[in-house]
Design a protein around this motif. Sequence first.
Motif, short mmCIF file in Angstrom:
data_model
loop_
_atom_site.label_atom_id
_atom_site.label_comp_id
_atom_site.label_asym_id
_atom_site.label_seq_id
_atom_site.Cartn_x
_atom_site.Cartn_y
_atom_site.Cartn_z
N ARG A 85 0.84 -1.20 0.00
CA ARG A 85 0.00 0.00 0.00
C ARG A 85 0.87 1.25 0.00
NH1 ARG A 85 -4.51 -2.11 4.22
NH2 ARG A 85 -5.00 0.10 4.35
N THR A 86 0.47 2.23 -0.77
CA THR A 86 1.31 3.41 -0.89
C THR A 86 0.62 4.68 -0.39
OG1 THR A 86 0.54 3.64 -3.15
CG2 THR A 86 2.65 2.54 -2.84
N GLU A 87 -0.59 4.50 0.16
CA GLU A 87 -1.32 5.68 0.64
C GLU A 87 -0.56 6.36 1.80
OE1 GLU A 87 -4.54 6.62 -0.48
OE2 GLU A 87 -4.12 5.18 -2.08
N GLU A 88 -0.54 7.66 1.78
CA GLU A 88 0.13 8.41 2.84
C GLU A 88 -0.48 8.10 4.21
OE1 GLU A 88 3.16 10.69 4.22
OE2 GLU A 88 2.84 9.87 2.21
N GLN A 89 -1.81 7.96 4.26
CA GLN A 89 -2.47 7.68 5.55
C GLN A 89 -2.01 6.34 6.12
OE1 GLN A 89 -4.24 9.77 7.45
NE2 GLN A 89 -4.20 8.16 8.99
N ASP A 90 -1.76 5.36 5.22
CA ASP A 90 -1.29 4.05 5.68
C ASP A 90 0.06 4.18 6.37
OD1 ASP A 90 -3.51 2.91 4.66
OD2 ASP A 90 -2.57 2.15 2.84
N LYS A 91 0.90 5.00 5.79
CA LYS A 91 2.22 5.21 6.36
C LYS A 91 2.10 5.81 7.76
CE LYS A 91 6.68 7.23 5.47
NZ LYS A 91 7.62 7.69 4.49
N VAL A 92 1.22 6.78 7.88
CA VAL A 92 0.99 7.42 9.18
C VAL A 92 0.47 6.39 10.18
CG1 VAL A 92 -0.41 9.13 10.41
CG2 VAL A 92 0.60 9.71 8.21
N ASP A 93 -0.50 5.56 9.75
CA ASP A 93 -1.04 4.52 10.64
C ASP A 93 0.06 3.57 11.10
OD1 ASP A 93 -3.52 5.60 10.31
OD2 ASP A 93 -4.24 4.09 8.89
N GLY A 94 0.92 3.18 10.16
CA GLY A 94 2.01 2.25 10.47
C GLY A 94 2.97 2.83 11.49
N LEU A 95 3.34 4.07 11.29
CA LEU A 95 4.29 4.70 12.20
C LEU A 95 3.64 4.92 13.56
CD1 LEU A 95 6.05 7.19 9.74
CD2 LEU A 95 6.88 4.98 10.54
N GLU A 96 2.34 5.24 13.56
CA GLU A 96 1.65 5.43 14.85
C GLU A 96 1.53 4.12 15.62
OE1 GLU A 96 -2.01 7.49 14.19
OE2 GLU A 96 -1.03 9.46 14.32
N ALA A 97 1.42 3.00 14.90
CA ALA A 97 1.32 1.70 15.57
C ALA A 97 2.67 1.29 16.16
CB ALA A 97 0.84 0.63 14.60
N GLY A 98 3.72 2.02 15.83
CA GLY A 98 5.01 1.75 16.45
C GLY A 98 6.09 1.30 15.49
N ALA A 99 5.82 1.30 14.18
CA ALA A 99 6.86 0.91 13.22
C ALA A 99 7.94 1.99 13.18
CB ALA A 99 6.25 0.72 11.84
N ASP A 100 9.19 1.57 12.97
CA ASP A 100 10.29 2.52 12.87
C ASP A 100 10.50 2.99 11.46
OD1 ASP A 100 11.81 2.44 15.61
OD2 ASP A 100 11.13 0.42 15.18
N ASP A 101 10.13 2.13 10.52
CA ASP A 101 10.28 2.50 9.12
C ASP A 101 9.26 1.69 8.33
OD1 ASP A 101 11.19 3.79 6.88
OD2 ASP A 101 13.22 2.99 6.96
N TYR A 102 9.26 1.91 7.05
CA TYR A 102 8.19 1.48 6.20
C TYR A 102 8.79 1.25 4.83
CZ TYR A 102 3.45 2.24 4.37
OH TYR A 102 2.23 2.10 3.80
N ILE A 103 8.55 0.10 4.25
CA ILE A 103 9.12 -0.13 2.92
C ILE A 103 8.03 -0.69 2.00
CG2 ILE A 103 10.12 -2.38 3.54
CD1 ILE A 103 12.56 -1.60 1.79
N THR A 104 7.95 -0.12 0.81
CA THR A 104 6.85 -0.45 -0.09
C THR A 104 7.28 -1.49 -1.11
OG1 THR A 104 6.11 1.83 0.16
CG2 THR A 104 5.11 0.57 -1.61
N LYS A 105 6.45 -2.53 -1.27
CA LYS A 105 6.71 -3.56 -2.28
C LYS A 105 6.37 -3.02 -3.66
CE LYS A 105 5.13 -7.24 0.82
NZ LYS A 105 4.05 -8.20 1.07
N PRO A 106 7.08 -3.37 -4.70
CA PRO A 106 8.28 -4.21 -4.66
C PRO A 106 9.51 -3.38 -4.29
CG PRO A 106 7.79 -3.57 -6.91
CD PRO A 106 6.73 -2.94 -6.06
N PHE A 107 10.44 -3.99 -3.56
CA PHE A 107 11.66 -3.29 -3.16
C PHE A 107 12.85 -4.15 -3.56
CE2 PHE A 107 9.71 -5.54 0.40
CZ PHE A 107 10.66 -6.51 0.65
N SER A 108 14.00 -3.52 -3.74
CA SER A 108 15.19 -4.29 -4.08
C SER A 108 15.86 -4.78 -2.80
CB SER A 108 16.17 -3.42 -4.86
OG SER A 108 16.73 -2.46 -4.00
N PRO A 109 16.54 -5.92 -2.85
CA PRO A 109 17.27 -6.42 -1.67
C PRO A 109 18.23 -5.37 -1.13
CG PRO A 109 17.24 -8.09 -3.39
CD PRO A 109 16.64 -6.85 -4.00
N LYS A 110 18.83 -4.61 -2.03
CA LYS A 110 19.78 -3.59 -1.63
C LYS A 110 19.11 -2.51 -0.76
CE LYS A 110 23.29 -0.74 -3.81
NZ LYS A 110 23.71 -0.13 -5.07
N GLU A 111 17.91 -2.10 -1.22
CA GLU A 111 17.16 -1.09 -0.47
C GLU A 111 16.78 -1.63 0.91
OE1 GLU A 111 13.43 0.06 -2.20
OE2 GLU A 111 13.12 1.67 -0.73
#
Length: 236
Positions: A85-111
């Motif tokens: 999910r790439t919605e900005e609100q989702d990111k906010v929800d994730g960080l509020e739930a206690g996540a330290d960071d957030y990575i969106t699929k698909p991502f490279s192993p390097k990232e």
Amino acid sequence: MSSTILVVEDEPAIAELIAVNLSFAGHKVLRAMDALQARTLVTAELPDLVLLDWMLPGKSGIQFAAELRSDDRTRNVPIIMLTARTEEQDKVDGLEAGADDYITKPFSPKELLARIKAVLRRRAPQLTDDTVEVSGLKLDPVTHRITGHDKVLDMGPTEFRLLHFFMTHTERVHSRTQLLDQVWGDHVFVEERTVDVHIRRLRQALTLSGHDNLIETVRGAGYRFSATQTSSVGSY
Ligand code: CA
């Protein structure tokens, strides 16, 4: 730098890809398909970091993140959310739930590896290769060399990890259970008095440069590594 990383991901292909890359980078990987399995693994061994998929069968990643944050034992384990999910609100929800960071699929192993490194550097400095220094005591994780006022101090691998943890978490009281979790990765199958044995060895190793006084016994609570410690409380 090797860390224990719990991967909670229900899509086998993605879980496999992540696991292979993390192992290749030298990390120990624990794998769970859902929050229930993840809970069982976390109970047995405290991971250094959790990679947590958002959309899981049963309890969602967000719910599980909040659960980890509300438990004293797991409160400080860094969490990186994985999501499609790439919605900005989702990111906010994730960080509020206690996540330290957030990575969106698909991502490279390097990232992914770069994000993990950045989060660990911020949240778990004892797992990085940065040299630490406290009151003339210097520890270099790369060369495994410890010096106290320029005298080389010799100690075993467990004492080294214990000292590294202490030096990156000074002025706080750590219970024996917490030390087992943080330094041994296990508070279930290792006895608490094991901690006392290694503290004694560590103090012994630090005597040469007079740094043994930095380790303070806090009666009924555990141990504290204090740069401001003078000489009165250290014995037990
Ligand atoms: Ca999923």
